[in-house]
Design a protein around this motif. Structure first.
Motif, PDB file in Angstrom:
ATOM      1  N   ARG A  41       0.835  -1.197   0.000  1.00  0.00           N
ATOM      2  CA  ARG A  41       0.000   0.000   0.000  1.00  0.00           C
ATOM      3  C   ARG A  41       0.867   1.242   0.000  1.00  0.00           C
ATOM      4  O   ARG A  41       2.013   1.223   0.449  1.00  0.00           O
ATOM      5  N   ASP A  42       0.266   2.313  -0.496  1.00  0.00           N
ATOM      6  CA  ASP A  42       0.869   3.636  -0.476  1.00  0.00           C
ATOM      7  C   ASP A  42      -0.137   4.552   0.208  1.00  0.00           C
ATOM      8  O   ASP A  42      -1.127   4.963  -0.412  1.00  0.00           O
ATOM      9  N   ASN A  43       0.109   4.834   1.470  1.00  0.00           N
ATOM     10  CA  ASN A  43      -0.862   5.621   2.233  1.00  0.00           C
ATOM     11  C   ASN A  43      -1.065   7.017   1.644  1.00  0.00           C
ATOM     12  O   ASN A  43      -2.174   7.547   1.651  1.00  0.00           O
ATOM     13  N   ALA A  44       0.003   7.597   1.135  1.00  0.00           N
ATOM     14  CA  ALA A  44      -0.097   8.951   0.584  1.00  0.00           C
ATOM     15  C   ALA A  44      -0.990   8.997  -0.650  1.00  0.00           C
ATOM     16  O   ALA A  44      -1.619  10.024  -0.927  1.00  0.00           O
ATOM     17  N   LYS A  45      -1.046   7.890  -1.376  1.00  0.00           N
ATOM     18  CA  LYS A  45      -1.874   7.825  -2.585  1.00  0.00           C
ATOM     19  C   LYS A  45      -3.207   7.136  -2.333  1.00  0.00           C
ATOM     20  O   LYS A  45      -3.980   6.927  -3.278  1.00  0.00           O
ATOM     21  N   ASN A  46      -3.445   6.742  -1.089  1.00  0.00           N
ATOM     22  CA  ASN A  46      -4.698   6.030  -0.749  1.00  0.00           C
ATOM     23  C   ASN A  46      -4.908   4.824  -1.657  1.00  0.00           C
ATOM     24  O   ASN A  46      -6.039   4.557  -2.098  1.00  0.00           O
ATOM     25  N   THR A  47      -3.855   4.104  -1.921  1.00  0.00           N
ATOM     26  CA  THR A  47      -3.899   3.025  -2.900  1.00  0.00           C
ATOM     27  C   THR A  47      -3.274   1.750  -2.337  1.00  0.00           C
ATOM     28  O   THR A  47      -2.226   1.803  -1.701  1.00  0.00           O
ATOM     29  N   VAL A  48      -3.941   0.647  -2.606  1.00  0.00           N
ATOM     30  CA  VAL A  48      -3.433  -0.678  -2.284  1.00  0.00           C
ATOM     31  C   VAL A  48      -3.180  -1.410  -3.605  1.00  0.00           C
ATOM     32  O   VAL A  48      -3.994  -1.327  -4.528  1.00  0.00           O
ATOM     33  N   TYR A  49      -2.072  -2.120  -3.660  1.00  0.00           N
ATOM     34  CA  TYR A  49      -1.682  -2.824  -4.877  1.00  0.00           C
ATOM     35  C   TYR A  49      -1.669  -4.327  -4.655  1.00  0.00           C
ATOM     36  O   TYR A  49      -1.441  -4.807  -3.542  1.00  0.00           O
ATOM     37  N   LEU A  50      -1.889  -5.054  -5.733  1.00  0.00           N
ATOM     38  CA  LEU A  50      -1.698  -6.501  -5.724  1.00  0.00           C
ATOM     39  C   LEU A  50      -0.829  -6.836  -6.933  1.00  0.00           C
ATOM     40  O   LEU A  50      -1.308  -6.789  -8.074  1.00  0.00           O
TER      41      LEU A  50
END
Length: 124
Positions: free
Chosen positions: A72-81
């Protein structure tokens, strides 16, 4: 208003890779666990991986261990798989979902908020 939006699905050959993204809004990633689930035609929805909100701990289904990585990238509000070494049996619609109780378990019933899904097809 909680929202989750997936992207990154597509058609890939066996052995190939894809990276799915899940952009969230209405909450912060350090509060909610985020899970990735998938559902193939005629099959039940199954948990793939999740990442804890408070501690960022990660969990994987046995079927994807060593091949998939959640981050995850908290600054981008994004979770990746990140999905590597893809197999035909990985073909499914992939969903991200949010668990406000941060249980960090891969049970769909624990996740109150869901994205619309993104299709992943692994085929030659």
């Amino acid at each position: 208003q909680v929202q989750l939006v997936e992207s990154g699905g597509g058609l890939v050959q066996p052995g190939g890779s894809l990276r799915l993204s899940c952009v969230v809004s209405g909450f912060t990633l350090d509060r909610y666990a985020i899970g990735w689930f998938r559902q193939a035609p005629g099959k039940e929805r199954e948990g793939v991986s999740c990442i804890g909100g408070s501690d960022g701990s990660t969990y994987y289904a046995d079927s994807v261990k060593g091949r998939f990585t959640i981050s995850r990238d908290n600054a981008k509000n994004t979770v990746y798989l990140q999905m590597n070494s893809l197999k035909p049996e990985d073909t499914a619609v992939y969903y991200c979902a949010a668990d406000s109780f941060d249980t960090r378990r891969l049970l769909p019933i624990l996740y109150a908020y869901w994205g619309q899904g993104t299709q992943v097809t692994v085929s030659s």
